[in-house]
Scaffold this active site. Structure first.
Site, PDB file in Angstrom:
ATOM      1  N   ASP A 128      24.244  13.532  63.132  1.00  0.00           N
ATOM      2  CA  ASP A 128      23.650  12.664  62.652  1.00  0.00           C
ATOM      3  C   ASP A 128      22.596  13.481  62.971  1.00  0.00           C
ATOM      4  O   ASP A 128      22.172  12.940  63.346  1.00  0.00           O
ATOM      5  CB  ASP A 128      24.461  11.401  62.976  1.00  0.00           C
ATOM      6  CG  ASP A 128      22.919  10.267  62.008  1.00  0.00           C
ATOM      7  OD1 ASP A 128      22.697  11.164  61.109  1.00  0.00           O
ATOM      8  OD2 ASP A 128      22.783   9.283  62.450  1.00  0.00           O
TER       9      ASP A 128
ATOM     10  N   GLU B 167      26.232  15.032  58.052  1.00  0.00           N
ATOM     11  CA  GLU B 167      25.659  14.010  57.017  1.00  0.00           C
ATOM     12  C   GLU B 167      24.830  15.063  56.104  1.00  0.00           C
ATOM     13  O   GLU B 167      24.211  15.674  56.540  1.00  0.00           O
ATOM     14  CB  GLU B 167      25.423  12.868  57.718  1.00  0.00           C
ATOM     15  CG  GLU B 167      25.026  12.265  56.475  1.00  0.00           C
ATOM     16  CD  GLU B 167      24.254  10.306  56.876  1.00  0.00           C
ATOM     17  OE1 GLU B 167      25.301   9.297  57.391  1.00  0.00           O
ATOM     18  OE2 GLU B 167      22.779  10.478  57.300  1.00  0.00           O
TER      19      GLU B 167
ATOM     20  N   ASP C  50      22.898   6.082  66.558  1.00  0.00           N
ATOM     21  CA  ASP C  50      23.057   7.070  66.867  1.00  0.00           C
ATOM     22  C   ASP C  50      24.517   8.662  66.625  1.00  0.00           C
ATOM     23  O   ASP C  50      25.023   8.874  65.711  1.00  0.00           O
ATOM     24  CB  ASP C  50      21.732   8.003  66.601  1.00  0.00           C
ATOM     25  CG  ASP C  50      20.104   7.744  66.508  1.00  0.00           C
ATOM     26  OD1 ASP C  50      20.772   7.467  65.601  1.00  0.00           O
ATOM     27  OD2 ASP C  50      20.101   7.329  66.976  1.00  0.00           O
TER      28      ASP C  50
END
Length: 171
Positions: A7, A66, A138
């Site tokens: 991420d 992502e 996260d």
């Protein structure tokens, strides 16, 4: 199959590492690369070094990250894209295939709805991987990205093994 989920962020980059065997997924590790300093080139170098260290430590066979989404602030979106880029380069320089997933698809795969919030993602990651507590937000996102990739891989393997398609069903 060890899968690394990333991420990306220019201040905090979350990561999650899972071992995916068939439809079974086991937690390996997760955490955050906390970026310090004000100069963007230095922060990007920290992301690159951090991802390289994670790859050396856990030896994943595949990496999932992502995709960039359009943020309200164009400057933030550009910095996110740059952090994402250096993470991808770290993966490719380590000969990892890199797969990209939209945030909505990741949430859909883990929570069941693309509009899920961070707390829902954390909760479902904890449940799916049988963690003793909620992972940091996260880190949970990194694990969710890895889980999304694992689910996608299983689905593609099943489709590749299908003998035919009839009335919306694979057989």
């Amino acid at each position: 199959m060890i899968i690394l989920g990333i991420d990306p962020g220019s201040r905090i980059t979350g990561f999650g590492v899972i071992n995916s065997v068939g439809s079974r997924n086991e937690y390996v590790a997760s955490g955050c690369i906390k970026i310090s300093g004000d100069e963007l080139p230095d922060r990007l170098n920290q992301v690159f070094d951090g991802v390289n260290e994670i790859i050396r430590t856990y030896c994943p066979q595949e990496m999932a990250i992502e995709q960039v989404f359009m943020a309200k602030n164009a400057d933030s979106a550009l910095k996110l894209g740059q952090a994402r880029g250096v993470a991808i380069v770290a993966g490719t320089q380590n000969q990892l295939p890199v797969y990209e997933y939209a945030a909505r698809l990741v949430k859909q795969a883990v929570v069941g709805k693309g509009s899920a919030d961070k707390a829902q993602v954390q909760h479902m990651v904890m449940q799916i991987l049988k963690l003793p507590g909620l992972p940091q937000a996260d880190a949970a996102d990194g694990l969710a990205i890895a889980l999304c990739h694992a689910h996608t891989r299983v689905g593609l393997v099943k489709m590749a093994g299908a003998k035919g398609h009839r009335q919306g069903r694979y057989r």
